[in-house]
Each structure stands twice: as structure tokens, then as C-alpha cells.
Design a protein around this motif. Structure first.
Motif, mmCIF file in Angstrom:
data_model
loop_
_atom_site.group_PDB
_atom_site.id
_atom_site.type_symbol
_atom_site.label_atom_id
_atom_site.label_comp_id
_atom_site.label_asym_id
_atom_site.label_seq_id
_atom_site.Cartn_x
_atom_site.Cartn_y
_atom_site.Cartn_z
ATOM 1 N N LYS A 1 19.853 20.836 2.444
ATOM 2 C CA LYS A 1 19.390 19.464 2.636
ATOM 3 C C LYS A 1 17.900 19.463 2.938
ATOM 4 N N PRO A 2 17.149 18.653 2.219
ATOM 5 C CA PRO A 2 15.691 18.651 2.398
ATOM 6 C C PRO A 2 15.241 17.818 3.596
ATOM 7 N N ASN A 3 14.089 18.159 4.082
ATOM 8 C CA ASN A 3 13.422 17.382 5.120
ATOM 9 C C ASN A 3 12.096 16.905 4.555
ATOM 10 N N ILE A 4 11.702 15.711 4.925
ATOM 11 C CA ILE A 4 10.431 15.148 4.473
ATOM 12 C C ILE A 4 9.662 14.713 5.706
ATOM 13 N N LEU A 5 8.380 15.044 5.753
ATOM 14 C CA LEU A 5 7.523 14.659 6.871
ATOM 15 C C LEU A 5 6.578 13.564 6.406
ATOM 16 N N LEU A 6 6.668 12.411 7.053
ATOM 17 C CA LEU A 6 5.757 11.295 6.773
ATOM 18 C C LEU A 6 4.808 11.172 7.956
ATOM 19 N N LEU A 7 3.513 11.210 7.675
ATOM 20 C CA LEU A 7 2.513 11.078 8.730
ATOM 21 C C LEU A 7 1.702 9.817 8.507
ATOM 22 N N GLY A 8 1.416 9.118 9.582
ATOM 23 C CA GLY A 8 0.587 7.928 9.481
ATOM 24 C C GLY A 8 0.586 7.173 10.786
ATOM 25 N N PRO A 9 -0.369 6.262 10.928
ATOM 26 C CA PRO A 9 -0.459 5.490 12.177
ATOM 27 C C PRO A 9 0.713 4.515 12.319
ATOM 28 N N GLY B 1 2.865 1.357 12.401
ATOM 29 C CA GLY B 1 2.812 0.120 11.635
ATOM 30 C C GLY B 1 2.417 0.248 10.180
ATOM 31 N N CYS B 2 2.275 1.465 9.665
ATOM 32 C CA CYS B 2 1.819 1.608 8.272
ATOM 33 C C CYS B 2 2.965 1.561 7.266
ATOM 34 N N GLY B 3 4.225 1.595 7.741
ATOM 35 C CA GLY B 3 5.344 1.428 6.816
ATOM 36 C C GLY B 3 6.244 2.638 6.646
ATOM 37 N N LYS B 4 6.091 3.657 7.472
ATOM 38 C CA LYS B 4 6.908 4.870 7.325
ATOM 39 C C LYS B 4 8.403 4.557 7.467
ATOM 40 N N ARG C 1 0.837 -1.203 0.000
ATOM 41 C CA ARG C 1 0.000 0.000 0.000
ATOM 42 C C ARG C 1 0.874 1.256 0.000
ATOM 43 N N GLN C 2 0.418 2.286 0.666
ATOM 44 C CA GLN C 2 1.147 3.562 0.772
ATOM 45 C C GLN C 2 1.532 4.128 -0.604
ATOM 46 N N GLU C 3 0.635 3.995 -1.570
ATOM 47 C CA GLU C 3 0.941 4.404 -2.944
ATOM 48 C C GLU C 3 1.306 5.882 -3.048
ATOM 49 N N GLU C 4 0.546 6.734 -2.390
ATOM 50 C CA GLU C 4 0.824 8.173 -2.482
ATOM 51 C C GLU C 4 2.182 8.505 -1.871
ATOM 52 N N ALA C 5 2.491 7.924 -0.719
ATOM 53 C CA ALA C 5 3.780 8.169 -0.068
ATOM 54 C C ALA C 5 4.924 7.689 -0.951
ATOM 55 N N LYS C 6 4.779 6.519 -1.549
ATOM 56 C CA LYS C 6 5.838 5.994 -2.420
ATOM 57 C C LYS C 6 6.045 6.895 -3.631
ATOM 58 N N LYS C 7 4.947 7.390 -4.192
ATOM 59 C CA LYS C 7 5.036 8.265 -5.362
ATOM 60 C C LYS C 7 5.748 9.571 -4.993
ATOM 61 N N VAL C 8 5.330 10.192 -3.907
ATOM 62 C CA VAL C 8 5.917 11.469 -3.487
ATOM 63 C C VAL C 8 7.392 11.298 -3.126
ATOM 64 N N LEU C 9 7.718 10.251 -2.362
ATOM 65 C CA LEU C 9 9.119 10.004 -1.994
ATOM 66 C C LEU C 9 9.982 9.747 -3.226
ATOM 67 N N SER C 10 9.465 9.011 -4.176
ATOM 68 C CA SER C 10 10.229 8.700 -5.389
ATOM 69 C C SER C 10 10.568 9.961 -6.173
#
Length: 150
Positions: A75-83, A85-88, A40-49
Motif C-alpha cells: 500500500k502506497p503512502n503519499i506526502l502532501l506538504l503545504g501551508p 488552508g491550501c487544500g491538502k 490552484r494546486q496544479e502540481e499536486a493534482k497532477k501528481v495525485l492523479s
């Protein structure tokens, strides 16, 4: 003696710069790699890529032109939000392995307004150097992942 270590660091930096300048992955390739390790996490994978490709393109321009590095690079920072165990963490750890850079995970529950209780930012950087087997040039490109920011 010391000259051997300097040669090692110099050749390591050259190897790293060679990898950066020859980075030619496309966001689709990075996303497909992430798909093999995280469900899953399609949107996160797309944005990170896309973010990784953009970042490496900027770094490549900075390596080729030092004036551009001083004017442009931050140097960039990226914020990943999620519950939980979701794979961050798995996403970021997988990216670090793919890119061949060291990865350090810090727990934000140890942060206070004054800093980190029991350790400070220098400790995180020191851990990056350790994960890079003492290679400071490689550690500069490492990832510090701050978890539990809630």
C-alpha cells in the motif's frame, strides 16, 4: 443470522473487486474532477492523479494474479506538504469520494515516539470500518489521512 452478513460481505467484496478491475479513469479525468473542488494546486493534482491511476493499475494486476499480489503489492503512502488552508485535506477527501472509499483524518499532534496519545493505529482502522458501514473489504481500500505532521 450470520450467513446473511457473510453474504453481504462477500457481495460487497465482489462489487469492490469489480470496481477495481473496471477502473478505467485517466489521470486527466481525475485532475479535471479535482479542479471542480480545489483551486490552484496544479502540481499536486497532477501528481495525485497519476499516483491514483498507477495504484489502481497495480491493484488490478494483483486482483487478477494473486502471485503478483504477494510479490509486488504494498500500500502506497503519499506526502502532501503545504501551508494550512491550501487544500491538502480537500484534495484527499475529494479523491476518496471519487473512488468510493472511506476516508479517516488523524491528527499527527497526537503522535508520540511510542504511538498515538489517546488512540492507536487500530482505532484509525476501526474508524475506516465504521465509515465503510462495517464493510471490512471496502475499509481495506480506504484512506487514512494524517494531518498536522509539522
Amino acid at each position: 443470522g450470520d450467513s446473511g452478513g457473510a453474504r453481504s460481505s462477500s457481495s460487497s467484496k465482489e462489487s469492490l473487486l469489480s470496481r477495481v478491475s473496471s477502473f478505467d479513469m485517466r489521470p486527466k479525468e481525475i485532475r479535471e474532477h479535482l479542479d471542480r473542488y480545489v483551486i490552484r494546486q496544479e502540481e499536486a493534482k497532477k501528481v495525485l492523479s497519476v499516483a491514483i491511476c498507477d495504484h489502481y493499475n497495480v491493484v488490478r494486476r494483483c486482483v487478477e494474479n494473486e502471485a503478483e499480489a504477494e510479490a509486488e503489492y504494498a500500500k502506497p503512502n503519499i506526502l502532501l506538504l503545504g501551508p494550512s488552508g491550501c487544500g491538502k485535506t480537500q484534495l484527499v477527501r475529494t479523491l476518496a469520494k471519487l473512488l468510493g472509499v472511506p476516508f479517516v483524518k488523524a491528527d499527527a499532534t497526537k503522535f508520540t515516539e511510542a504511538g498515538i496519545v489517546g488512540e492507536d493505529a487500530e482505532d484509525l482502522v476501526r474508524q475506516l470500518v465504521e465509515r465503510a458501514d462495517g464493510d471490512v473489504a471496502l475499509a481495506q481500500y480506504g484512506i487514512i489521512y494524517v494531518d498536522e505532521v509539522d
